[in-house]
Motif scaffolding. Structure first.
Motif, PDB file in Angstrom:
ATOM      1  N   GLY A 221       0.772  -1.261   0.000  1.00 49.53           N
ATOM      2  CA  GLY A 221       0.000   0.000   0.000  1.00 49.53           C
ATOM      3  C   GLY A 221       0.787   1.285   0.000  1.00 49.53           C
ATOM      4  N   GLY A 223      -0.152   4.230  -1.295  1.00 51.53           N
ATOM      5  CA  GLY A 223      -1.119   5.146  -1.922  1.00 51.53           C
ATOM      6  C   GLY A 223      -1.458   4.627  -3.288  1.00 51.53           C
ATOM      7  N   THR A 224      -1.830   5.507  -4.169  1.00 46.74           N
ATOM      8  CA  THR A 224      -2.200   5.015  -5.491  1.00 46.74           C
ATOM      9  C   THR A 224      -1.465   5.710  -6.611  1.00 46.74           C
ATOM     10  N   ARG A 225      -1.242   6.986  -6.449  1.00 52.57           N
ATOM     11  CA  ARG A 225      -0.562   7.706  -7.505  1.00 52.57           C
ATOM     12  C   ARG A 225      -0.033   9.005  -6.925  1.00 52.57           C
ATOM     13  N   GLY A 226       0.803   9.675  -7.679  1.00 56.03           N
ATOM     14  CA  GLY A 226       1.395  10.842  -7.044  1.00 56.03           C
ATOM     15  C   GLY A 226       1.469  12.045  -7.938  1.00 56.03           C
TER      16      GLY A 226
ATOM     17  N   GLY B 221      -1.668  17.611  -4.458  1.00 58.81           N
ATOM     18  CA  GLY B 221      -1.649  16.188  -4.823  1.00 58.81           C
ATOM     19  C   GLY B 221      -0.659  15.315  -4.088  1.00 58.81           C
ATOM     20  N   GLY B 223      -0.934  12.050  -3.465  1.00 57.77           N
ATOM     21  CA  GLY B 223      -1.585  10.744  -3.597  1.00 57.77           C
ATOM     22  C   GLY B 223      -2.963  10.810  -2.989  1.00 57.77           C
ATOM     23  N   THR B 224      -3.459   9.704  -2.526  1.00 53.93           N
ATOM     24  CA  THR B 224      -4.804   9.753  -1.985  1.00 53.93           C
ATOM     25  C   THR B 224      -4.892   9.226  -0.574  1.00 53.93           C
ATOM     26  N   ARG B 225      -4.144   8.192  -0.308  1.00 56.69           N
ATOM     27  CA  ARG B 225      -4.196   7.645   1.027  1.00 56.69           C
ATOM     28  C   ARG B 225      -2.973   6.744   1.201  1.00 56.69           C
ATOM     29  N   GLY B 226      -2.717   6.361   2.442  1.00 54.78           N
ATOM     30  CA  GLY B 226      -1.482   5.613   2.596  1.00 54.78           C
ATOM     31  C   GLY B 226      -1.562   4.441   3.545  1.00 54.78           C
TER      32      GLY B 226
END
Lengths: 227, 227
Positions: A221, A223-226, B221, B223-226
């Motif tokens: 995990g 995150g998903t993108r940056g 920005g 990312g979204t979550r970690g």
DNA sequence: GACATAACCGGACTGTAGTCCAGAACGGTC
DNA sequence: GACCGTTCTGGACTACAGTCCGGTTATGTC
């Protein structure tokens, strides 16, 4: 609304808080009723295959099965119910794998406990493929009557499953509400329209992108993108 | 399928590659046709308000408007088309704000150029509120005929808008396909079912959670979550 | 094997969406 | 203001989903 509850169909019922298998009500079915049920399903399957789901009327099915309209509706409720009955078998397979099959779809793994993120992505992909494989039939089961999709037991099953995985993958979020959002692009109506405009692969990829953004790639995990 | 194209309705058409306003075809409409269009819309609005969208038949509308059924269908195509015509006004407002209104919904801001992420979130929220405000009517416009939702011009407008913002927010992804996914939980059918089971606030929050996961919070920005 | 009862059967019936086309109404022209 | 091609009109018509109920048949009991 009054539905057939006697026949050996509709394999799963959903317990309030957990996923539970439960063979449906005692198999008390009169012999003539059983005969007719089989006749109807066979006739429906054949007509659907021959003329396309859209172009077969309930009258035609009743006639082909050698059965009155009343019988047809009494047993299956409406057109959506008939589609559900026809899909039952295949759906059950997928449900069984999810409940007790091998990872990533099911919970069974040789090493450690399965990762909910991967299971969710695998489920979404498998379910999307299932819908695409029986697109017309699923579409009929979801749209023949307004709101049908959300009433049938199967949807509740998928929703519960999705919600449980989401609860594990994103603790703190409203898993029940989020599960509906995740399932939305998997409706037959939606997939039908998107596949017609673009193609199946793009649609599947986009759905996976969205799910991945929501739960992340795997346990590592990051995150998903940056951007 | 043959649709009314004469009347001063259906405000926007979508150019192939960009969002373009375009008043519809020359306002050539015979006086009797105009009279009847107004009569039908007025009658429909009143009957819908009085008896509920679901319980009003096309026959009833035609009778109340003092018009034949043929006329009704000739002008509006089907029940979905009638709903679209009734929604037109309100929809146009939202469309105009999006095209040329102030941020975060529109592109107009006093400081720097607007952030596509915020605009997307704002749009999704605004559109969801719009659907919820006219739930029955929008639902009829989307479900009266199979696939109606994806055929009407409005959907193409929302889709285009969403795709443009997604392309800016997530370069490299298939924005067109993703846009369909983002719009899926905003269908009236879906919102109707979810709102009935849970409530509007949870549904809206879940949708926002998903969109935020997809595009991130803002320009910063991270990312979204970690997890 | 006769009886009672509950479950089932089927086709006539209703209500609605959508089609069709003969004729009326419009609006431009001379 | 009479004529004519075009467009619109409206109600009869079709097709289909779904309901209703008098009659029929299966099944358990004595």
């Amino acid at each position: 609304m009054s539905f057939d509850t006697t026949g050996p169909r509709s394999g799963y019922a959903i317990h309030e808080t957990s996923l539970v298998t439960l063979r449906s009500s005692p198999p008390k079915e009169r012999s003539d009723a059983a005969r007719n049920r089989v006749a109807v399903l066979a006739a429906a399957a054949e007509l659907f295959a021959r003329d396309g789901v859209e172009h077969v009327s309930m009258d035609a099915i009743a006639a082909a099965a050698g059965v009155g309209k009343g019988t047809l509706f009494r047993r299956f409720g409406d057109k959506a119910g008939l589609a559900v009955a026809l899909l039952d078998e295949r759906e059950r397979e997928l449900q069984e794998t999810i409940l007790s099959g091998p990872a990533p779809l099911g919970p069974v793994t040789s090493t450690d406990k399965p990762d909910p993120r991967e299971r969710l992505r695998a489920f979404v992909d498998a379910y999307a493929h299932y819908v695409l494989a029986h697109l017309d039939l699923v579409r009929m089961s979801e749209t023949a009557a307004p709101g049908a999709r959300y009433r049938i037991g199967a949807y509740r099953f998928w929703h519960r499953h999705t919600a449980l995985l989401l609860a594990a993958a994103r603790p703190g979020d409203d898993a029940d509400a989020l599960a509906h959002v995740v399932l939305a692009p998997l409706s037959a109506e939606h997939l039908h329209a998107v596949v017609a405009e673009q193609d199946a692969d793009r649609a599947l990829a986009a759905i996976d992108t969205a799910v991945t953004a929501l739960v992340g790639e795997d346990v590592g995990g990051k995150g998903t993108r940056g951007s």
